[in-house]
Design a protein around this motif. Structure first.
Motif: not given
Length: 338
Positions: A181-208
């Motif tokens: 929902a937030y991504g679609k609303a941000m794209i509608a502003t006309g920005v050239h790119g959107i970025q999301m962070g998933d820093a906590t995911a780097s703590l997971l094992s490859p399986e998790l």
């Protein structure tokens, strides 16, 4: 070739006149321009004006539009503390258990606290600079990291082992819908790119990671791709163990932290995803402009004479980073010859 053309060509792997450069610049932009961080975080016009002036001051090829790391927390009803001139923080996780998400609903980004502020700032930045430089807007976190924000990182990682599996997956599905929902609303502003962070995911094992992070990233990205904006993923830390999985995502760019050399990231993620990185942020803060310039040239030389790269620190620039160090990155990119 202007800054926008330079970055868009780099993302597409096409010819460029030089390596483009722009960082995640929030707190230093406020400090350099005499803006209180609370005003920046709470007022869209202050946010936009600060980012526009900081880009001009430093000579960057792009602008990163972002607030803090608590956008979803506040949009979903969490309370935040806004010090006058420091980072925002929460008074605690919004949810005391995974089951609590059932009382939440996907917010309307146009009116939700925090979300609406960044959206309005993005519109202003696009209106004033969107034809000359690349505008990348942060949509806060990916689904797994959003679950960690709402539940608390330690609490949610423990939930992976203790909670009912269906409740975990339903919670992550909800988080994914919020991100979409937030991504679609941000794209509608006309920005050239959107970025999301998933820093906590780097703590997971490859399986998790493959079980609890990747499927929801795939769902979010699939819902957002083809909407007129590039999709960027930012994951801090050592991402070697998950880069081959990230390579499967239909994203246009990945932001590489300093712990993974650019040439190794390129090998692991493949040729089709642009990279952004990866000068060490502590080094950028503590070193002289000459050291920053020389090290930037070395990183670029190690990466090689190819496109597909936007030069940047590996994560957000520390508040007290000297202006001359920021300019030294730009000068290195101008001097490095393709």
């Amino acid at each position: 070739m202007n800054s926008l053309e330079r970055i868009q060509n780099a993302i597409a792997g096409k010819a460029i006149d030089r390596i483009p450069v722009f960082p995640i610049l929030i707190a230093p932009a406020c400090r350099l321009l005499g803006v209180k961080q609370r005003d920046y975080f709470l007022k869209a016009d202050v946010m936009a004006d600060t980012l526009l002036r900081a880009r001009e001051l430093c000579g960057f090829d792009g602008i990163y539009v972002s607030k803090d790391n608590w956008v979803y927390h506040e949009a979903l009803g969490g309370k935040l503390v806004y010090p006058e001139d420091d980072e925002t923080y929460s008074e605690g996780p919004l949810l005391s258990s995974v089951a609590g998400y059932e009382h939440l609903s996907v917010p309307d980004p146009s009116t939700a606290p925090s979300m609406s502020t960044v959206i309005q700032a993005a519109k202003q930045v696009v209106s004033k600079a969107g034809r000359e430089c690349y505008i990348q807007a942060n949509i806060d976190t990916g689904p797994f990291s959003l679950a960690c924000v709402l539940r608390g990182a330690q609490g949610f990682i423990m939930d992976l082992y203790d909670e009912d599996e269906h409740r975990i997956t339903d919670f992550l599905d909800f988080c994914t819908e919020v991100v979409i929902a937030y991504g679609k609303a941000m794209i509608a502003t006309g920005v050239h790119g959107i970025q999301m962070g998933d820093a906590t995911a780097s703590l997971l094992s490859p399986e998790l990671f493959k079980t609890y992070a990747l499927p929801y990233l795939e769902k979010a990205v699939s819902a957002l791709e083809g909407s007129g904006a590039d999709i960027w993923l930012h994951i801090c830390g050592n991402t070697r163990h998950i880069l081959p999985e990230i390579a499967r995502l239909p994203i246009q760019g990945f932001e590489v932290d300093a712990l993974v050399p650019l040439q190794e990231a390129r090998r692991l993620i493949g040729p089709h995803i642009a990279l952004k990185g990866n000068l060490d942020t502590s080094f950028l803060l503590q070193s002289s402009p000459e050291e920053v310039y020389d090290t930037s040239l070395r990183i670029l030389a190690d990466y090689g004479l190819s496109s597909g790269l936007i030069f940047s620190p590996g994560c957000g620039v520390p508040k007290m980073t000297p202006l001359q160090n920021l300019k030294a990155m730009v000068e290195a990119c101008k001097e490095f010859s393709l």
